[in-house]
Enzyme design. Sequence first.
Site, PDB file in Angstrom:
ATOM      1  N   HIS A 151      25.168  -2.884 -42.608  1.00  0.00           N
ATOM      2  CA  HIS A 151      25.579  -1.944 -42.601  1.00  0.00           C
ATOM      3  C   HIS A 151      24.642  -0.997 -42.593  1.00  0.00           C
ATOM      4  O   HIS A 151      23.856  -0.649 -43.464  1.00  0.00           O
ATOM      5  CB  HIS A 151      26.637  -1.414 -43.444  1.00  0.00           C
ATOM      6  CG  HIS A 151      27.731  -2.338 -43.725  1.00  0.00           C
ATOM      7  ND1 HIS A 151      28.792  -2.739 -43.128  1.00  0.00           N
ATOM      8  CD2 HIS A 151      27.819  -3.116 -45.127  1.00  0.00           C
ATOM      9  CE1 HIS A 151      29.450  -3.862 -43.798  1.00  0.00           C
ATOM     10  NE2 HIS A 151      28.836  -4.079 -44.763  1.00  0.00           N
ATOM     11  N   ALA A 210       0.822  -1.169   0.013  1.00  0.00           N
ATOM     12  CA  ALA A 210      -0.109  -0.007   0.082  1.00  0.00           C
ATOM     13  C   ALA A 210       0.968   1.106   0.007  1.00  0.00           C
ATOM     14  O   ALA A 210       0.130   2.496  -0.250  1.00  0.00           O
ATOM     15  CB  ALA A 210      -1.033   0.025   1.114  1.00  0.00           C
ATOM     16  N   GLY A 225      16.723  -2.591  13.278  1.00  0.00           N
ATOM     17  CA  GLY A 225      16.433  -3.382  14.435  1.00  0.00           C
ATOM     18  C   GLY A 225      17.361  -4.708  14.850  1.00  0.00           C
ATOM     19  O   GLY A 225      17.530  -5.443  13.836  1.00  0.00           O
ATOM     20  N   ASP A 261       7.946  -4.138  -1.282  1.00  0.00           N
ATOM     21  CA  ASP A 261       9.121  -3.353  -1.549  1.00  0.00           C
ATOM     22  C   ASP A 261      10.374  -4.068  -0.961  1.00  0.00           C
ATOM     23  O   ASP A 261      11.387  -3.634  -0.888  1.00  0.00           O
ATOM     24  CB  ASP A 261       9.042  -1.861  -0.828  1.00  0.00           C
ATOM     25  CG  ASP A 261       8.973  -1.865   0.522  1.00  0.00           C
ATOM     26  OD1 ASP A 261       8.734  -2.985   1.266  1.00  0.00           O
ATOM     27  OD2 ASP A 261       8.901  -0.664   1.301  1.00  0.00           O
ATOM     28  N   LYS A 289      12.677  -3.145 -36.544  1.00  0.00           N
ATOM     29  CA  LYS A 289      11.588  -2.971 -35.912  1.00  0.00           C
ATOM     30  C   LYS A 289      10.426  -3.611 -36.557  1.00  0.00           C
ATOM     31  O   LYS A 289      10.183  -3.524 -37.757  1.00  0.00           O
ATOM     32  CB  LYS A 289      11.140  -1.578 -36.051  1.00  0.00           C
ATOM     33  CG  LYS A 289      10.228  -1.143 -34.770  1.00  0.00           C
ATOM     34  CD  LYS A 289       8.874  -1.348 -35.368  1.00  0.00           C
ATOM     35  CE  LYS A 289       8.283  -0.229 -36.390  1.00  0.00           C
ATOM     36  NZ  LYS A 289       7.084  -0.409 -36.933  1.00  0.00           N
TER      37      LYS A 289
END
Length: 461
Positions: free
Chosen positions: A360, A26, A155, A114, A348
């Site tokens: 080339h 969240a 911690g 995360d 492409k």
Amino acid sequence: MNATVPSAAPADLPAHRPATAVILAAGMGTRMKSDRPKVMHPLAGQPMLRYLLDNAASVFDRIVVVVGPGMEQVAALAAPHAVVVQQDRLGTAHAAAQAADLFGTGDVAVLYGDNPLITADSMRRMLACRAGEGNSEGAGLALMAMRPRDPGRYGRVVTQDGLVRRIVEWADASDEERAITLCNAGVLCAGAEDFRRWLGAVRNDNAQGEYYLGDVVAMAVAEGRQVRAVEAPEDELRGINSRAELAEAEACVQRRLRAAALDGGATLVAPETVFLAADTVLEPDVLVQPHVVFGPGVTVRRGAEIRAFSHLEGCVVGPGALIGPYARLRPGSDVGAAAHVGNFVELKATTLGAGAKANHLSYLGDATIGPATNIGAGTITCNYDGVFKHRTDIGAGCFVGSNAILVAPVSIGDGALVAAGSVITQDVLPDAMALGRARQTNKDGRGASLQAALRRKKEQG
């Protein structure tokens, strides 16, 4: 006695013990300074949350993802898993509590979106610790811990006789406690009934006014329950809260991907300079030279060679093909067996047939090029009219001379020859020769007289 469960071979989970993973996703990640939800930031070309979802899906019977309001993008990524919304971001315990109705009756592990690099093996070891595998009895609560190179302000996990006694935050730790190298990663696993009760008892009487998931550790200890730490490498348990930490996680993912590619039989000449996507497929005997970037969706078949400074995304490279150096293959391109795509050539959405060559300085877009066809230097397909894209179809065994301009839509038949410098706007029949350029005219002495006139003009200012 060891204070933690060591990194060992993964243990199989009992079939009768269902397990649910609750993934907290969240947070917006204010330190990222981004409009994008933190868990949607990419690692190796895919959202970081995707790694956690995929690994958790191989371990847990059910996954529940907790998102914040307005995070439809995250919810869509989480599908088909259950999603609940934390309307008010009041801390990690509050977030986990939003999923309490979906805990079921087995074990529940709380993971962090995360913190995406925890492996399936470590998840299994945590569940095995909770179930008592490898110990005389199961733990009332299992937590993940690590020994980071720089413990910093993590911690500390305080243990005694192999059991966790408490988690002490760095700010509250004594000098002796700060010397402890075992650090809390925040990932917890307990029985569903216990978890519901503990979450309901968490209070927000702290400086931030939030409900912290870590408080359940003290509750479990106070009840006399066994709390055990399962140790995993720092790279698995690192959190991502900033762009710098995102970059560190990217480096970790790249190390994993490179190692997997090498183990799979590919050669990376300088592995640290090659960047892979999470889904890159390099078959055995592929050779990748330095400074190559693979975007998402690339498959390179056996024996192909990717030369230096090439960029590939969304494409397939056939067996024995030669790409680069300095080549770019964009999405939708398919390079056939033993075909060549040389320096400063861009493809492409183009299919290059087996044995075809474009060696080339060419742009080939929205094209089909047949086997054994040669594309001369400087050739381009003019595939865009400002509104629509159009296709160019070139048959097998063709020869397209240098600096040809192929204005799509256009078709060139098998065996045809296109003369150098031609502008081709009409279809070319098989075995025909197409010549589309102005006839050369030579004017004797005209070059010298023109240059003399220009020099006089320059002298006159």
